[in-house]
Every structure is written in structure tokens, then in C-alpha cells.
Enzyme design. Structure first.
Site, short mmCIF file in Angstrom:
data_model
loop_
_atom_site.label_atom_id
_atom_site.label_comp_id
_atom_site.label_asym_id
_atom_site.label_seq_id
_atom_site.Cartn_x
_atom_site.Cartn_y
_atom_site.Cartn_z
N LYS A 192 0.83 -1.21 0.00
CA LYS A 192 0.00 0.00 0.00
C LYS A 192 0.87 1.26 0.00
O LYS A 192 0.58 2.21 -0.72
CB LYS A 192 -0.93 0.03 1.23
CG LYS A 192 -1.86 -1.16 1.35
CD LYS A 192 -2.87 -0.99 2.49
CE LYS A 192 -2.24 -0.88 3.87
NZ LYS A 192 -1.52 -2.10 4.32
N ARG A 235 12.04 -1.22 10.88
CA ARG A 235 10.91 -1.09 11.80
C ARG A 235 10.90 -2.26 12.77
O ARG A 235 11.00 -3.41 12.36
CB ARG A 235 9.60 -1.08 11.01
CG ARG A 235 9.30 0.25 10.39
CD ARG A 235 8.12 0.16 9.47
NE ARG A 235 6.92 -0.39 10.09
CZ ARG A 235 5.71 -0.37 9.53
NH1 ARG A 235 5.56 0.17 8.35
NH2 ARG A 235 4.68 -0.90 10.15
N ARG A 246 0.52 -8.69 13.54
CA ARG A 246 -0.14 -7.63 12.76
C ARG A 246 -1.11 -8.25 11.75
O ARG A 246 -2.20 -7.72 11.51
CB ARG A 246 0.91 -6.76 12.04
CG ARG A 246 1.67 -5.87 13.03
CD ARG A 246 2.96 -5.32 12.43
NE ARG A 246 2.74 -4.46 11.29
CZ ARG A 246 3.67 -4.23 10.35
NH1 ARG A 246 4.85 -4.80 10.42
NH2 ARG A 246 3.40 -3.42 9.37
N ARG A 297 11.73 -7.08 2.90
CA ARG A 297 11.69 -5.62 3.09
C ARG A 297 12.65 -5.21 4.23
O ARG A 297 13.41 -4.25 4.10
CB ARG A 297 10.26 -5.19 3.43
CG ARG A 297 10.13 -3.74 3.86
CD ARG A 297 8.68 -3.25 3.71
NE ARG A 297 7.99 -3.18 5.00
CZ ARG A 297 6.71 -2.85 5.14
NH1 ARG A 297 5.96 -2.60 4.09
NH2 ARG A 297 6.14 -2.79 6.32
N ARG A 300 -8.98 0.83 9.87
CA ARG A 300 -8.61 -0.55 10.14
C ARG A 300 -9.69 -1.28 10.93
O ARG A 300 -9.55 -2.47 11.20
CB ARG A 300 -7.33 -0.58 10.95
CG ARG A 300 -6.05 -0.83 10.13
CD ARG A 300 -4.90 -0.71 11.10
NE ARG A 300 -3.69 -1.39 10.76
CZ ARG A 300 -2.63 -0.81 10.19
NH1 ARG A 300 -2.70 0.41 9.75
NH2 ARG A 300 -1.52 -1.50 10.03
#
Ligand code: AMP
Length: 200
Positions: A13, A139, A150, A127, A88
Site C-alpha cells: 500500500k 521497523r 499484525r 523488506r 482498520r
């Protein structure tokens, strides 16, 4: 143009939001980025959010809704925006609808990223490795354990957001496992009608 990018973490996204920002000149409003900024600044919101974010859990609706309400008031968002990572939950979707309706506005399109969730864990590991290779900070919530949490949050709390918008006939689905350029092309198809409507 007011858009929502909906899909699990790691679906791409953020990358697509950057491209849309360039194409349409409207800002990307990422609640994850805004919360990370609040954590970095040590604000009250940041203090409330940090432990939840580190654990891969959702930040309470009222906190996130407050941030978005403030953000969409800013000058650069008046002409449109791309919401990335919000709403969300259905409560967030309802709050968004209300805050826009109060201004006589609405969301034009929801782009829903369909993905193979099993492959997202690999994607997120990649990533993290690429970020590290560039010498940038990774992160904390991109490690595989927190990432799984998540994804669970997405399946539990966010799964109902797609049906909420589908019932309102606002959704354009794209194949989030396709190449970045192919995804961009699919999104552009989904926005043709909106763009044409704005020209008319
Ligand atoms: P993201 O960068 O979108 O993956 O978000 C990172 C983290 O920020 C999430 O795992 C949540 O802890 C928090 N977060 C971001 N957006 C929201 C939201 N709309 N509602 C609740 N928590 C959020």
C-alpha cells in the site's frame, strides 16, 4: 480525489500510495507514519501508541480517529488524499464517513489489495533485509513474530472493513501479488471513473 488503500500489512500500500501521490498531487495520509512520528516526538499520542505498535496490536480507535480528523483539516489535504492504513476497523470507517459527511465530502474509491497472506511473511522479511542493507533503521514491528501478530489483527479487526465498503459499492479490487507496475496499472483502471467524474 479521496481514496482508501485497504489491505494487510506488507501488501504494498505504501509503495502505491507514493506513486498515486506523484500521479495525482494529493498527499498520502499514513496513520502508521503519523503514529511513528508521534512516538519519535514523544507526544502524548506517541506514549499511548508505542507499546501497542511494538507488539503489533492496534492503537485504540479514538486515538487514530483524532489524528486523522486533524490531518484532513490541513491545507494540503483539502483537495483530496490517499488514506493508507486507515480505517482498520468498522468503527474507524464509520467515524471517517461521519467526519467527511459533516463537510459535505465522501470517499471516492476504496482500492482493496488482495494478497496471498502466506507469502507476506517472506515479503516483509525481504523488506527488512533490504532496508538494513541500505543502512536504514528497520521497523521494530517488521520482525516475523510481530508481523504475524499484525496479520492476525488484520484478519480479526480489519476483515470487516472490506465488506463495509463493498456493501456501499465503493471497492475496486486489485491483485496485490502482481508486479509493482502491474498493481499501479490496475489501480489506475479502478480510478478511471473517478477521474472522469472530476473532469466532467
Ligand atoms: P502500518 O505502518 O500501517 O503498518 O501501522 C503500524 C502500526 O501502527 C500498526 O501495527 C498499529 O499498531 C498502528 N496503526 C496504524 N494505523 C492504525 C489504525 N488505523 N488503527 C489502529 N492502529 C493503527
Amino acid at each position: 480525489m479521496r481514496l482508501i488503500l485497504l489491505g494487510p500489512p506488507g501488501a504494498g500500500k505504501g509503495t502505491q500510495a507514493h506513486r498515486l501521490t506523484e500521479a495525482y498531487g494529493i498527499p498520502q495520509l499514513s496513520t502508521g507514519d503519523m503514529l511513528r512520528e508521534a512516538v519519535a516526538q514523544g507526544t502524548e499520542v506517541g506514549r499511548k501508541a508505542q507499546a501497542l505498535m511494538d507488539a503489533g496490536q492496534l492503537v485504540p480507535d479514538d486515538v487514530v480517529i483524532g489524528i486523522v480528523a486533524d490531518r484532513i483539516e490541513q491545507a494540503d489535504a483539502r483537495g483530496g488524499f490517499i488514506l493508507d492504513g486507515f480505517p482498520r476497523t468498522v468503527a474507524q470507517a464509520e467515524a471517517l464517513e461521519k467526519m467527511l459527511a459533516d463537510k459535505g465530502l465522501r470517499i471516492d474509491r476504496v482500492i482493496e489489495f488482495k494478497v496471498d497472506e502466506g507469502r507476506l511473511v517472506e515479503r516483509i522479511a525481504r523488506r527488512a533485509a533490504e532496508t538494513e542493507a541500505k543502512g536504514l533503521p528497520v521497523r521494530k514491528d517488521d520482525n516475523p513474530d510481530v508481523f504475524r501478530r499484525r496479520l492476525d489483527e488484520f484478519r480479526q479487526a480489519t476483515a470487516a472493513v472490506g465488506p463495509y465498503y463493498r456493501a456501499r459499492d465503493m471497492v475496486h479490487q486489485i491483485d496485490g501479488m502482481a508486479s509493482m507496475d502491474e498493481v499501479t496499472a490496475q489501480i489506475r483502471v479502478g480510478l478511471e471513473e473517478v477521474v472522469a467524474g472530476q473532469r466532467a
